[in-house]
Design a protein around this motif. Structure first.
Motif, PDB file in Angstrom:
ATOM      1  N   LYS A 148      21.905  50.800  15.455  1.00 26.03           N
ATOM      2  CA  LYS A 148      20.517  51.275  15.491  1.00 26.03           C
ATOM      3  C   LYS A 148      19.771  50.638  16.655  1.00 26.03           C
ATOM      4  O   LYS A 148      19.054  51.317  17.393  1.00 26.03           O
ATOM      5  CB  LYS A 148      19.801  50.980  14.180  1.00 26.03           C
ATOM      6  CG  LYS A 148      18.349  51.469  14.193  1.00 26.03           C
ATOM      7  CD  LYS A 148      17.663  51.270  12.883  1.00 26.03           C
ATOM      8  CE  LYS A 148      16.220  51.694  12.834  1.00 26.03           C
ATOM      9  NZ  LYS A 148      15.571  52.188  14.018  1.00 26.03           N
ATOM     10  N   TYR A 149      19.949  49.354  16.851  1.00 26.72           N
ATOM     11  CA  TYR A 149      19.308  48.634  17.957  1.00 26.72           C
ATOM     12  C   TYR A 149      19.706  49.264  19.301  1.00 26.72           C
ATOM     13  O   TYR A 149      18.857  49.536  20.149  1.00 26.72           O
ATOM     14  CB  TYR A 149      19.695  47.157  17.895  1.00 26.72           C
ATOM     15  CG  TYR A 149      19.343  46.353  19.117  1.00 26.72           C
ATOM     16  CD1 TYR A 149      18.021  45.989  19.389  1.00 26.72           C
ATOM     17  CD2 TYR A 149      20.326  45.946  20.010  1.00 26.72           C
ATOM     18  CE1 TYR A 149      17.709  45.243  20.506  1.00 26.72           C
ATOM     19  CE2 TYR A 149      20.019  45.198  21.124  1.00 26.72           C
ATOM     20  CZ  TYR A 149      18.705  44.851  21.375  1.00 26.72           C
ATOM     21  OH  TYR A 149      18.399  44.107  22.499  1.00 26.72           O
ATOM     22  N   VAL A 150      20.999  49.516  19.489  1.00 29.71           N
ATOM     23  CA  VAL A 150      21.483  50.119  20.738  1.00 29.71           C
ATOM     24  C   VAL A 150      20.959  51.540  20.879  1.00 29.71           C
ATOM     25  O   VAL A 150      20.444  51.922  21.939  1.00 29.71           O
ATOM     26  CB  VAL A 150      23.026  50.071  20.800  1.00 29.71           C
ATOM     27  CG1 VAL A 150      23.560  50.984  21.895  1.00 29.71           C
ATOM     28  CG2 VAL A 150      23.497  48.641  21.020  1.00 29.71           C
ATOM     29  N   ARG A 151      21.072  52.342  19.826  1.00 27.72           N
ATOM     30  CA  ARG A 151      20.601  53.736  19.879  1.00 27.72           C
ATOM     31  C   ARG A 151      19.121  53.814  20.241  1.00 27.72           C
ATOM     32  O   ARG A 151      18.717  54.661  21.034  1.00 27.72           O
ATOM     33  CB  ARG A 151      20.854  54.417  18.538  1.00 27.72           C
ATOM     34  CG  ARG A 151      20.469  55.907  18.551  1.00 27.72           C
ATOM     35  CD  ARG A 151      20.689  56.558  17.221  1.00 27.72           C
ATOM     36  NE  ARG A 151      19.786  55.968  16.234  1.00 27.72           N
ATOM     37  CZ  ARG A 151      19.881  56.150  14.930  1.00 27.72           C
ATOM     38  NH1 ARG A 151      20.846  56.887  14.431  1.00 27.72           N
ATOM     39  NH2 ARG A 151      19.035  55.588  14.110  1.00 27.72           N
ATOM     40  N   ASP A 152      18.317  52.903  19.695  1.00 29.26           N
ATOM     41  CA  ASP A 152      16.874  52.921  19.937  1.00 29.26           C
ATOM     42  C   ASP A 152      16.462  52.345  21.287  1.00 29.26           C
ATOM     43  O   ASP A 152      15.347  52.601  21.740  1.00 29.26           O
ATOM     44  CB  ASP A 152      16.137  52.139  18.835  1.00 29.26           C
ATOM     45  CG  ASP A 152      16.221  52.807  17.475  1.00 29.26           C
ATOM     46  OD1 ASP A 152      16.682  53.972  17.392  1.00 29.26           O
ATOM     47  OD2 ASP A 152      15.829  52.152  16.493  1.00 29.26           O
ATOM     48  N   ASN A 153      17.359  51.596  21.947  1.00 26.90           N
ATOM     49  CA  ASN A 153      16.937  50.867  23.145  1.00 26.90           C
ATOM     50  C   ASN A 153      17.750  51.086  24.413  1.00 26.90           C
ATOM     51  O   ASN A 153      17.258  50.804  25.497  1.00 26.90           O
ATOM     52  CB  ASN A 153      16.918  49.358  22.840  1.00 26.90           C
ATOM     53  CG  ASN A 153      15.876  48.994  21.824  1.00 26.90           C
ATOM     54  OD1 ASN A 153      14.696  49.008  22.104  1.00 26.90           O
ATOM     55  ND2 ASN A 153      16.315  48.685  20.600  1.00 26.90           N
ATOM     56  N   PHE A 154      18.987  51.569  24.294  1.00 31.10           N
ATOM     57  CA  PHE A 154      19.850  51.634  25.476  1.00 31.10           C
ATOM     58  C   PHE A 154      20.703  52.902  25.488  1.00 31.10           C
ATOM     59  O   PHE A 154      21.473  53.125  24.558  1.00 31.10           O
ATOM     60  CB  PHE A 154      20.804  50.435  25.521  1.00 31.10           C
ATOM     61  CG  PHE A 154      20.124  49.103  25.466  1.00 31.10           C
ATOM     62  CD1 PHE A 154      19.500  48.586  26.573  1.00 31.10           C
ATOM     63  CD2 PHE A 154      20.111  48.375  24.289  1.00 31.10           C
ATOM     64  CE1 PHE A 154      18.868  47.350  26.518  1.00 31.10           C
ATOM     65  CE2 PHE A 154      19.485  47.147  24.222  1.00 31.10           C
ATOM     66  CZ  PHE A 154      18.856  46.634  25.342  1.00 31.10           C
ATOM     67  N   GLU A 155      20.604  53.674  26.536  1.00 29.38           N
ATOM     68  CA  GLU A 155      21.480  54.838  26.669  1.00 29.38           C
ATOM     69  C   GLU A 155      22.903  54.428  27.015  1.00 29.38           C
ATOM     70  O   GLU A 155      23.851  55.136  26.703  1.00 29.38           O
ATOM     71  CB  GLU A 155      20.939  55.787  27.744  1.00 29.38           C
ATOM     72  CG  GLU A 155      19.697  56.536  27.302  1.00 29.38           C
ATOM     73  CD  GLU A 155      19.232  57.527  28.343  1.00 29.38           C
ATOM     74  OE1 GLU A 155      20.058  57.979  29.166  1.00 29.38           O
ATOM     75  OE2 GLU A 155      18.036  57.850  28.327  1.00 29.38           O
TER      76      GLU A 155
END
Length: 185
Positions: free
Chosen positions: A48-55
């Motif tokens: 979730k952290y990656v999906r919300d912050n980094f393509e």
């Protein structure tokens, strides 16, 4: 241990994954490798952290048994989020790179060192890696491994994350650096 105490402890444990993403944010981490998925609390929170912050972020996790929540497996079905049934050796064989490593593996002496040796070639070449080791407790043989790795780095922090489900205190260690050994290039 009382039912009320157990409920409080489990509530604390469920927050652990969120705190790990705060550590990742502090160090601008966006590519994760996790050893020891268990039910997937950390894994899905990292996703979730990656999906919300980094393509261009990614999360890779491994465990010999897949007991992750099926609902979240579906929610995080993306090529950037990979579960590998196996060990750190199997995840290293994929050739992926990461800048954040969460090791919640076996408790026996030598197991954490083995995970680090297996994963050292997966460390991102740009900047320092962040390693977080769970279960830093003298009850476990892996505590000696974690102490040895911490002393090699000289840049580490030990912190209490509350009690375990059995009522014992639980600690994690953050280590900043690159581990280099026989597998390094």
């Amino acid at each position: 241990i009382s039912r009320k105490s157990r409920k409080k402890i489990l509530n604390q444990l469920s927050k652990r994954a969120y705190y790990l993403t705060r550590i990742a944010k502090t160090f601008s981490s966006k590519r994760f490798i996790e050893v020891g998925t268990a039910e997937g609390w950390q894994y899905f929170t990292f996703c979730k952290y990656v999906r919300d912050n980094f393509e261009d972020g990614a999360v890779y996790t491994c465990d010999p048994r897949d007991v992750r929540d099926k609902k979240y497996i579906t929610e995080f079905k993306d090529e950037r989020f990979q579960y590998i049934q196996g060990t750190s050796k199997d995840i290293a064989a994929t050739g992926i790179f990461a800048d954040f490593f969460y090791i919640d593996g076996l408790h026996d002496e030598g197991t954490v060192i083995r995970d680090v040796i297996n994963l050292e070639g997966c460390q991102s070449k740009d900047g320092l890696a962040t390693w977080v080791f769970d279960d830093f407790d003298l009850r476990f043989g892996c505590a000696q491994d974690i102490m040895t790795l911490s002393q090699l780095s000289k840049s580490f922090k030990v912190y209490n994350i509350g009690d375990t489900a059995s009522g014992h205190p639980s600690h994690q260690v953050i280590v900043r650096g690159h581990f280099k050994g026989e597998n390094s290039q």
